[in-house]
Structure formats: C-alpha cells, structure tokens
Motif scaffolding. Structure first.
Motif, mmCIF file in Angstrom:
data_model
loop_
_atom_site.group_PDB
_atom_site.id
_atom_site.type_symbol
_atom_site.label_atom_id
_atom_site.label_comp_id
_atom_site.label_asym_id
_atom_site.label_seq_id
_atom_site.Cartn_x
_atom_site.Cartn_y
_atom_site.Cartn_z
ATOM 1 N N LEU A 92 134.573 100.647 27.188
ATOM 2 C CA LEU A 92 134.898 100.126 25.984
ATOM 3 C C LEU A 92 135.254 98.686 25.570
ATOM 4 O O LEU A 92 135.221 98.051 24.728
ATOM 5 N N SER A 93 135.530 98.142 26.744
ATOM 6 C CA SER A 93 135.944 96.654 26.610
ATOM 7 C C SER A 93 134.690 95.839 27.100
ATOM 8 O O SER A 93 134.724 94.645 27.036
ATOM 9 N N PHE A 94 133.750 96.426 27.458
ATOM 10 C CA PHE A 94 132.369 95.769 27.825
ATOM 11 C C PHE A 94 131.641 95.211 26.548
ATOM 12 O O PHE A 94 131.557 95.721 25.510
ATOM 13 N N ASP A 95 131.202 93.795 26.515
ATOM 14 C CA ASP A 95 130.319 93.266 25.296
ATOM 15 C C ASP A 95 128.925 93.630 25.331
ATOM 16 O O ASP A 95 128.174 93.180 26.105
ATOM 17 N N TRP A 96 128.859 94.701 24.677
ATOM 18 C CA TRP A 96 127.602 95.525 24.618
ATOM 19 C C TRP A 96 126.649 94.514 24.025
ATOM 20 O O TRP A 96 125.502 94.599 24.264
ATOM 21 N N THR A 97 126.932 93.734 23.018
ATOM 22 C CA THR A 97 125.959 93.055 22.301
ATOM 23 C C THR A 97 125.347 91.910 23.112
ATOM 24 O O THR A 97 124.139 91.578 22.741
ATOM 25 N N SER A 98 126.200 91.178 23.981
ATOM 26 C CA SER A 98 125.354 90.240 24.956
ATOM 27 C C SER A 98 124.267 91.060 25.759
ATOM 28 O O SER A 98 123.350 90.377 26.116
ATOM 29 N N LEU A 99 124.655 92.057 26.280
ATOM 30 C CA LEU A 99 123.595 92.839 27.077
ATOM 31 C C LEU A 99 122.325 93.333 26.241
ATOM 32 O O LEU A 99 121.376 93.059 26.791
ATOM 33 N N LEU A 100 122.369 93.838 24.925
ATOM 34 C CA LEU A 100 121.393 94.205 24.278
ATOM 35 C C LEU A 100 120.941 93.219 23.409
ATOM 36 O O LEU A 100 119.914 93.230 22.783
ATOM 37 N N GLY A 101 121.469 91.964 23.329
ATOM 38 C CA GLY A 101 120.847 90.743 22.633
ATOM 39 C C GLY A 101 121.207 90.826 21.130
ATOM 40 O O GLY A 101 120.181 90.148 20.423
ATOM 41 N N VAL A 102 121.929 91.629 20.640
ATOM 42 C CA VAL A 102 121.903 91.755 19.101
ATOM 43 C C VAL A 102 122.942 90.601 18.718
ATOM 44 O O VAL A 102 124.058 90.110 19.176
ATOM 45 N N VAL A 103 122.256 90.084 17.686
ATOM 46 C CA VAL A 103 122.966 89.024 16.996
ATOM 47 C C VAL A 103 123.758 89.342 15.855
ATOM 48 O O VAL A 103 123.383 89.938 14.905
#
Length: 104
Positions: A92-103
């Motif tokens: 829950l605390s992980f920054d998933w947007t940086s991993l997935l490359g979502v802007v």
C-alpha cells in the motif's frame, strides 16, 4: 455440509497424529494446491510462464504439506499474520506509478 467433511478430515488427521493448527495448515495447503491447479489450466492457455509458476507453487505447497505431516516443520500463525500485515503495508505504501510509468 462442510461440518461433516471437516469432522471426517479431523478424525482422519487425528488418526495420523495431526491435530489443531496442523489440521488447518494442512487443509490450507491442500486448498492452495487445488486452486493453483485450476490456475495452471487457465494459465497454460494464456502463457507458458504462468503454467510454470503454477507448477512451482504446487511443488512448494505439496512439499510443505509433506513436511508438516511428518513433523519436520510447524506453523507459527502469529508470525504468518505479521508477515502478511507487513507485505500489505509495503504494497500500500509503494509508489506504483513510478514502476508502471503512469504520468499523473
């Protein structure tokens, strides 16, 4: 309907000397094997990688079930809950947007 099945399984496990948490742990591992087997059928249609991962998970679950039956390993429910809680907290605390490359 599950009560007669559970009673029958508990009687069978007690005959082999497996009681308490071990019964529930063994049942959980057997259910895991069942669901992983179903996932491997669907996974083989999607990709061979999913089938391989499902096979490895089945082997691990069956190996742990065997070790639990012979008494080599035991279940520490408190530690298991702690590990699951920690994994959920990290997810829950992980920054998933940086991993997935979502802007955003």
């Amino acid at each position: 309907m599950t009560d007669p099945i559970r009673a029958t399984l508990e009687t069978a496990f007690t005959a082999f000397g497996i009681e308490g948490v071990s019964v529930m742990g063994l049942l959980a591992l057997l259910v895991t094997v069942s669901y992983v087997h179903k996932a491997s059928k669907a996974g083989s249609l999607v990709a061979g990688v999913a089938s391989t991962a499902a096979h490895d998970a089945k082997v691990v679950a069956l190996t742990l079930a065997g070790l639990l039956v012979v008494g080599v390993v035991s279940l520490n429910v408190g530690r298991g809950r702690e590990l699951v809680s920690m994994a959920i907290e990290r997810a829950l605390s992980f920054d998933w947007t940086s991993l997935l490359g979502v802007v955003g």
